[in-house]
Every structure is written in structure tokens, then in C-alpha cells.
Design a protein around this motif. Structure first.
Motif, mmCIF file in Angstrom:
data_model
loop_
_atom_site.group_PDB
_atom_site.id
_atom_site.type_symbol
_atom_site.label_atom_id
_atom_site.label_comp_id
_atom_site.label_asym_id
_atom_site.label_seq_id
_atom_site.Cartn_x
_atom_site.Cartn_y
_atom_site.Cartn_z
ATOM 1 N N GLN A 5 -6.060 -1.810 -0.362
ATOM 2 C CA GLN A 5 -6.879 -1.267 0.666
ATOM 3 C C GLN A 5 -8.089 -1.869 1.230
ATOM 4 O O GLN A 5 -8.088 -1.922 2.450
ATOM 5 N N PHE A 23 0.671 -0.982 0.037
ATOM 6 C CA PHE A 23 0.105 -0.015 -0.033
ATOM 7 C C PHE A 23 0.877 1.074 0.090
ATOM 8 O O PHE A 23 0.474 2.233 -0.853
ATOM 9 N N LEU A 46 -5.023 1.255 8.104
ATOM 10 C CA LEU A 46 -5.050 2.401 7.321
ATOM 11 C C LEU A 46 -4.755 3.508 7.960
ATOM 12 O O LEU A 46 -4.238 4.708 7.263
ATOM 13 N N ARG A 106 -4.215 -0.103 -5.725
ATOM 14 C CA ARG A 106 -4.353 0.445 -4.467
ATOM 15 C C ARG A 106 -5.695 0.134 -3.698
ATOM 16 O O ARG A 106 -5.885 -0.307 -2.625
#
Length: 144
Positions: free
Chosen positions: A66, A8, A74, A62
Motif C-alpha cells: 500500500q 494488493f 488505491l 499489505r
């Protein structure tokens, strides 16, 4: 999960770098529009299209990564995501400004041509059908 966090981070960094390139290319594109350098404009448009395609692929990647991360994983990336969103917003606003400028100039030129050559708009209806006279030749001063 550490692997996904690393992936990420790498994707976010690549997206940020790509957006920087897109914003730079956009400024160059705007300059070429103002300078009326159509060859440069064409090159910048091609460059921006290629960068946009790359960005879309990265953004999709992404999104997948995610989805695999939970809320707590996150959190450390919120600032970087905010920077990414800010750059995207600047890019979008600049695109809208360029589009509005081009539309305004196009409408202005269309108005000038319509006023200079009014016969090009009028249609004449005859027994044989609609006749639209061809516009007369016009000389344009390219110094401006």
C-alpha cells in the motif's frame, strides 16, 4: 505499478478469506464456551491464534504494498478496504462480547464460591505468622 496493484488485490482477497475463516471460528468458539466443551474451545483457540498470526503477516505485507501505491491507484480498492475494516470491527466486537461474558461468569462463580466457603478468605494472625485455613472439601453437581 500494475504489478503492485495486482499484488494488493491478491493480498486483500486473501485477507478477506482469512477474516471469514476467523469469524467462523469465533462463532464456533462462542458455541463451545456456551456448551462448556473445553476441549473444543482449546482447539478453536489454537485455530484462531494460527489464523491471527497469518492475518498479521498478510496485513504487514499489505501495508508495504500500500505504501508503494499512490492515492489514485488505491481508489478502486476503497470498497474492498471498507469490507475488510467492517469484518475486523465485527471480529473485535465479538471478541469483546466473549471476553465480557467470560469475565461475568468468572466473577459470578467466584462470588458463589466465596459465599459457600467463607473461611477460605479469612486470615488468622498468630504469633508464628499468618495462618490461612484450608478450604473444606466441596462437592459440585456437574449436571448444570
Amino acid at each position: 505499478m500494475i504489478k503492485f496493484e495486482q499484488d494488493f488485490k491478491i493480498i486483500l482477497d486473501e485477507e478477506n478469506k482469512l477474516l471469514d475463516k476467523m469469524l467462523s471460528a469465533q462463532k464456533e468458539m462462542r458455541a463451545s464456551i456456551i456448551e462448556k466443551d473445553w476441549e473444543k474451545l482449546s482447539n478453536h483457540l489454537n485455530n484462531i491464534n494460527n489464523l491471527s498470526e497469518e492475518f498479521q503477516l498478510l496485513d504487514a505485507e499489505r501495508d508495504v504494498v500500500q505504501e508503494m501505491l499512490n492515492y489514485d491507484e488505491l481508489k478502486p480498492f476503497y470498497e474492498e478496504l471498507g469490507i475488510l475494516r467492517e469484518k475486523l470491527l465485527r471480529y473485535k466486537i465479538e471478541n469483546q462480547a466473549i471476553s465480557k461474558y467470560v469475565d461475568t461468569v468468572k466473577n459470578f462463580i467466584k462470588g458463589v464460591v466465596d459465599n459457600a466457603l467463607p473461611q477460605s478468605r479469612s486470615k488468622i494472625y498468630t504469633k508464628k505468622g499468618i495462618y490461612q485455613p484450608q478450604p473444606q472439601s466441596v462437592v459440585i453437581n456437574k449436571l448444570y
